[in-house]
Every structure is written in structure tokens, then in C-alpha cells.
Scaffold this motif. Structure first.
Motif, mmCIF file in Angstrom:
data_model
loop_
_atom_site.group_PDB
_atom_site.id
_atom_site.type_symbol
_atom_site.label_atom_id
_atom_site.label_comp_id
_atom_site.label_asym_id
_atom_site.label_seq_id
_atom_site.Cartn_x
_atom_site.Cartn_y
_atom_site.Cartn_z
ATOM 1 N N PHE A 177 1.666 5.074 -2.955
ATOM 2 C CA PHE A 177 2.137 6.229 -4.399
ATOM 3 C C PHE A 177 0.966 6.568 -3.729
ATOM 4 C CE2 PHE A 177 1.630 8.736 -7.759
ATOM 5 C CZ PHE A 177 2.817 9.588 -7.636
ATOM 6 N N ARG A 178 -0.262 6.849 -3.801
ATOM 7 C CA ARG A 178 -1.638 7.488 -3.896
ATOM 8 C C ARG A 178 -1.254 7.821 -2.477
ATOM 9 N NH1 ARG A 178 -3.088 3.401 -7.348
ATOM 10 N NH2 ARG A 178 -3.679 2.662 -6.122
ATOM 11 N N GLN A 179 -1.252 6.629 -0.983
ATOM 12 C CA GLN A 179 -1.782 6.807 -0.598
ATOM 13 C C GLN A 179 -0.287 8.307 0.414
ATOM 14 O OE1 GLN A 179 -0.108 4.126 2.015
ATOM 15 N NE2 GLN A 179 -2.189 4.333 4.196
ATOM 16 N N LYS A 180 0.697 7.657 0.497
ATOM 17 C CA LYS A 180 1.671 8.794 0.024
ATOM 18 C C LYS A 180 1.872 10.221 -0.583
ATOM 19 C CE LYS A 180 3.798 6.487 3.662
ATOM 20 N NZ LYS A 180 3.115 6.947 4.421
ATOM 21 N N MET B 16 3.571 -11.008 -9.595
ATOM 22 C CA MET B 16 3.544 -9.500 -10.580
ATOM 23 C C MET B 16 2.735 -8.050 -10.172
ATOM 24 S SD MET B 16 6.029 -7.960 -11.922
ATOM 25 C CE MET B 16 7.113 -6.076 -11.952
ATOM 26 N N ASN B 17 1.284 -8.610 -10.061
ATOM 27 C CA ASN B 17 0.091 -7.841 -10.630
ATOM 28 C C ASN B 17 0.118 -7.254 -8.826
ATOM 29 O OD1 ASN B 17 -0.436 -8.419 -12.483
ATOM 30 N ND2 ASN B 17 -1.882 -9.772 -12.242
ATOM 31 N N ARG B 18 0.213 -7.693 -7.501
ATOM 32 C CA ARG B 18 -0.275 -7.876 -6.669
ATOM 33 C C ARG B 18 1.545 -6.492 -6.018
ATOM 34 N NH1 ARG B 18 -1.344 -13.304 -3.312
ATOM 35 N NH2 ARG B 18 -3.306 -13.796 -4.186
ATOM 36 N N LEU B 19 2.651 -7.050 -6.763
ATOM 37 C CA LEU B 19 2.955 -6.410 -6.490
ATOM 38 C C LEU B 19 3.190 -4.384 -7.174
ATOM 39 C CD1 LEU B 19 6.405 -4.596 -5.914
ATOM 40 C CD2 LEU B 19 6.770 -5.490 -7.863
ATOM 41 N N GLY B 20 2.765 -4.814 -8.373
ATOM 42 C CA GLY B 20 2.246 -3.076 -8.992
ATOM 43 C C GLY B 20 0.673 -2.407 -8.581
ATOM 44 N N THR B 21 0.374 -3.759 -7.604
ATOM 45 C CA THR B 21 -1.309 -2.517 -6.542
ATOM 46 C C THR B 21 -0.175 -2.374 -5.550
ATOM 47 O OG1 THR B 21 -1.975 -4.688 -6.813
ATOM 48 C CG2 THR B 21 -3.274 -3.521 -4.946
ATOM 49 N N LEU C 260 7.595 -9.578 1.089
ATOM 50 C CA LEU C 260 8.028 -9.642 -0.171
ATOM 51 C C LEU C 260 8.003 -8.437 -0.942
ATOM 52 C CD1 LEU C 260 11.140 -12.718 -0.793
ATOM 53 C CD2 LEU C 260 10.933 -10.576 1.192
ATOM 54 N N THR C 261 6.757 -9.470 -1.402
ATOM 55 C CA THR C 261 5.732 -7.838 -1.916
ATOM 56 C C THR C 261 5.885 -6.796 -1.345
ATOM 57 O OG1 THR C 261 5.370 -10.731 -3.111
ATOM 58 C CG2 THR C 261 3.816 -8.168 -3.598
#
Length: 439
Positions: A12-15, A1-6, A250-251
Motif C-alpha cells: 500500500f505504501r509503495q503504490k 498473519m503478521n507477515r500478511l499484514g506486513t 501465497l502470503t
């Protein structure tokens, strides 16, 4: 879950920081502002706005009032204007049109015009003839409404007398009768009662449906292409081989989808803020009022269901864009690969736009349950109050089930497709590779 949030945060920041996203958002916000203020800008060039008389449509115009021997009618007009919450004019009494003070006020622009009472036009009439004289331009709709309504109330009082009716009764008599239209269903063969259903839909709700459908189409296309291009560029540059060693495919897929979804929401929030800011401008309030558009008539349910259908429709198209992007090895081939999805999105948009005048046809009712079309078609039917609660929730259930199915299918394609290089795999090769993974 932490990797998904990362992955979500990084995407988001990149785009959101890319020049293309910032420039596109600013240009569209500027076009929205220009479009909403275009009538006011045109009025300025025509001399109907701030120029000429130094007043705008929402300012209190100073108008002269020449009572003559009709002092009671003039008093009634002044009294009516005082009780208004935001009157369009302020009256200044003068003895005659030729009064030096009035002539000087007209010359200096302190008066925009005057109202004069003269003798009745026809023999036997008791109410005087009224003449509105303005300087260099016609009266605004707000001033015309104020004068007509105030004089209508004064006329009723002059005929029936103040002691016979209360002010509320006089105002009710003066209010024009509004006739609503409705469509009558044909009676049944068994002689049943004639059914009726309301068909009245405010103009502003038609506009809201148009805006939401255009917003859904443009946003889903922009974000969908961003997802497919992101996956294809990582695959073509061989970065994907490094990424899958630390984050599962998948992540990566769902992280990119959710991250770009947040980018799309940010863009929509910017557009909504621009629209609200422009609607709050005084001259736009006056234009809406003169056009008969009332923001209080907005169907709030359309906004709520519109957000739900936007979110579900986005995820349906997003998983398809991600799956197609994963099987393309070169960015040059991406446009051709995503063409079928683009055609589906265009079909959903055109079905909604071209059938806004016929929301009760069998074709539209059936299209509301097809998951690729339902985000726009059901939005159309909800906005025009043609969809029942059962139809709405049934369409949402089908759309949600379709997202689960196509999400599962896209996950299998993505997991195998990101490491398949060379020419695009055939369906047979892709199916064999997908059998090796169980999700």
C-alpha cells in the motif's frame, strides 16, 4: 498473519507514493471537477453567470414590482415570495415604470428587472396582464417559476375568494397534475387480471449507474495491471527468489492483492470527495434544480450493492491478474499475457453500457449470473430497479463461489509460476508443476 499484514502495508505504501498514482489521481480529479463545472464555466463566457448583472443563479435577485391599480395581486405575489424557504427574488415596490428611483436602480444594476401589471388582455377578464422586463438577459428558470407560481395562486384567490378556500387548498389547486407512465403486461390466456409494473426511473439514477460502471471498469483495470506488473517485475529482476525465503508465495500474492485493493479504495474515496465537494457548490445546486435532477431521488441501494459488487469483482479479476503475472518472466510479454482478462473486463463494461436502455432482455438476465459480467450487469439492473432480491443474492453467491474457485486455482499457479523462468510454460507443463503442491 503478521507477515500478511506486513506485505499489505508495504504494498500500500509503495503504490500510494508512486508518482504515476499521484499524478493519475490528481488529473482524474481535475477532469471530474472540470466536467461538473463546465456548464457554469460556459454560462460565465456567455455572460449568464457572475458577469453582467453581478448575480449568480442562486442569489436573490432584486426585481421591481409595479402594482398600478392591481395592489391586491401585487400583495399576494409578495406574500407568496415571503413564505418560500429560498426565494429566487426580492420585490421592491415602485409607483410606476418611470419613477426616478427605479430608473436609477436599473441604471446602477441594483435591479435586474421588474414586473408590471396592466389592464386585462381580453374583454371580460378579471386578472391583469403581466409583463416581465429584464435588463440585458432572460430571467432565470428559478425566477420564472417563482413569478408564475405566485401569480397562479393569486389568480385562484381572485376567482374563488379568500374566504372560500384555505391557503393549502389554493396551493393544491395551483399545483400541476403529474402523470406517471407505466407498462401493462399482456393478460394471460385464461382471462387473468392485467398485471402492471412501474417503469419510472429518475434521470439521476441513470447517471449514477453510468458513473459506477465506468468507475468499476477503470479501477479494476488500473489495479489489475498494477498487480500483474508488480509480480512480473519482481520475478524478472530475480527479487522473487529472495522474497520467497522469508514470505511464502501465497502470503505474497494475497498481500499484494489486498494492498493494491486498499490503494484502489483510496483513489475512489478521493474521487467521491471531489464529487461531493463540487455538488455542494451553489451554482451546481442551481444547475441540478433547473435540469430537474433531485439528489433525494438517488437509490441508496445502488451504492450499497455497488460497493459489494465492486469488492467481489475486484478480487475475481485480481487473482487472475496475479496468476497471469506469475507465469510471465519479462515485462515486455505482460501486455499480451493479460489480454484475455482485459477482453473479459471490456466485455463486462460494454454489455452494461450498451444495454442500459434494455435491462429486461434475456441476454442481460443471463449475463447477470456470469461472474465476469455480473459486477456491471447486476449493477445496471439494480440501479434501474429491475432485479429482485432473490436474483441479486443468487448472483452474489455465484460470484463469491467463483472467487473461491479461481482464488484456489490462482494460488496454485502463483506458487509454481513465480519460480518458472524462460519462456512462458505451456498448460501441460504448468499442470504438472501444480500437481506437486496441494492447497
Amino acid at each position: 498473519m503478521n507477515r500478511l499484514g506486513t506485505v499489505i502495508g508495504f504494498t500500500f505504501r509503495q503504490k500510494a507514493r508512486t508518482k504515476s498514482f499521484i499524478i493519475t489521481t490528481l488529473v482524474l480529479a481535475l477532469l471530474i471537477t472540470l466536467g461538473m463545472n463546465l456548464p457554469y464555466i460556459i454560462s460565465l463566457f456567455k455572460g449568464e453567470g457572475a458577469g453582467g448583472s453581478n448575480t449568480t443563479a442562486t442569489e436573490h435577485q432584486r426585481l421591481g414590482l409595479i402594482a398600478g391599480n392591481q395592489t391586491e395581486v401585487a400583495r399576494q405575489l409578495e406574500q407568496f415570495t415571503k413564505v418560500q424557504s429560498n426565494p429566487a427574488a426580492v420585490w421592491v415596490r415602485y409607483d410606476s415604470v418611470q419613477a426616478p428611483a427605479m430608473q436609477q436602480a436599473l441604471k446602477n444594476g441594483k435591479l435586474q428587472g421588474y414586473v408590471q401589471f396592466t389592464e386585462p388582455a381580453a374583454k371580460g377578464d378579471t386578472f391583469p396582464k403581466v409583463e416581465y422586463v429584464s435588463v440585458e438577459k432572460k430571467p432565470s428558470p428559478a425566477v420564472t417559476t417563482l413569478v408564475q407560481t405566485g401569480l397562479q395562486e393569486a389568480k385562484v384567490k381572485a376567482i374563488v375568494g379568500d374566504k372560500s378556500l384555505t391557503s393549502d387548498q389554493i396551493r393544491e389547486i395551483s399545483t400541476p397534475v403529474i402523470v406517471d407512465s407505466r407498462e401493462v403486461d399482456s393478460p394471460s390466456e385464461g382471462g387473468g387480471t392485467v398485471g402492471t409494473k412501474e417503469k419510472e426511473t429518475s434521470t439521476i439514477n441513470y447517471g449514477l449507474v453510468y458513473v459506477l460502471m465506468i468507475l468499476f471498469f477503470t479501477s479494476s483495470m488500473m489495479t489489475g495491471n498494477m498487480i500483474a506488473a508488480e509480480v512480473t517485475s519482481e520475478k524478472s529482476s530475480r527479487i522473487m527468489e529472495i522474497l520467497i525465503t522469508s514470505v511464502s508465495p501465497l502470503t505474497q500474492m494475497f498481500g499484494k492483492i489486498i494492498g493494491i485493493f486498499l490503494v484502489g479504495l483510496l483513489q475512489i474515496a478521493v474521487f467521491a470527495a471531489v464529487v461531493c465537494a463540487n455538488l455542494m457548490l451553489p451554482h451546481n445546486n442551481a444547475i441540478l434544480s433547473s435540469a430537474g435532477l433531485d439528489l433525494s431521488q438517488l437509490n441508496i441501494a445502488v451504492l450499497g450493492y455497488g460497493l459489494i459488487f465492486y469488492i467481489l469483482g475486484y478480487f475475481l479479476y485480481a487473482v487472475l491478474f496475479a496468476a497471469v503475472g506469475s507465469i510471465v518472466s519479462r515485462t515486455e510479454e505482460l501486455g499480451q499475457a493479460i489480454m484475455p482478462i482485459t477482453v473479459l473486463s471490456l466485455a463486462a463494461f460494454y454489455i452494461g453500457i450498451f444495454n442500459i436502455a434494455a435491462p429486461d432482455t434475456i441476454f442481460i438476465k443471463v449475463a447477470g449470473y456470469i461472474p465476469f459480467f455480473s459486477p456491471t450487469v447486476m449493477l445496471l439492473r439494480i440501479g434501474l430497479e429491475r432485479a429482485s432480491l432473490l436474483e441479486i443474492w443468487l448472483s452474489l453467491a455465484i460470484l463469491f463461489a467463483s472467487i473461491l474457485f479461481f482464488g484456489w486455482l490462482a494460488a496454485k499457479i502463483y506458487r509454481t509460476g513465480v519460480l518458472m523462468y524462460g519462456k512462458r510454460p505451456s498448460f501441460k507443463e504448468l499442470r504438472k508443476a501444480m500437481k506437486a503442491y496441494k492447497i
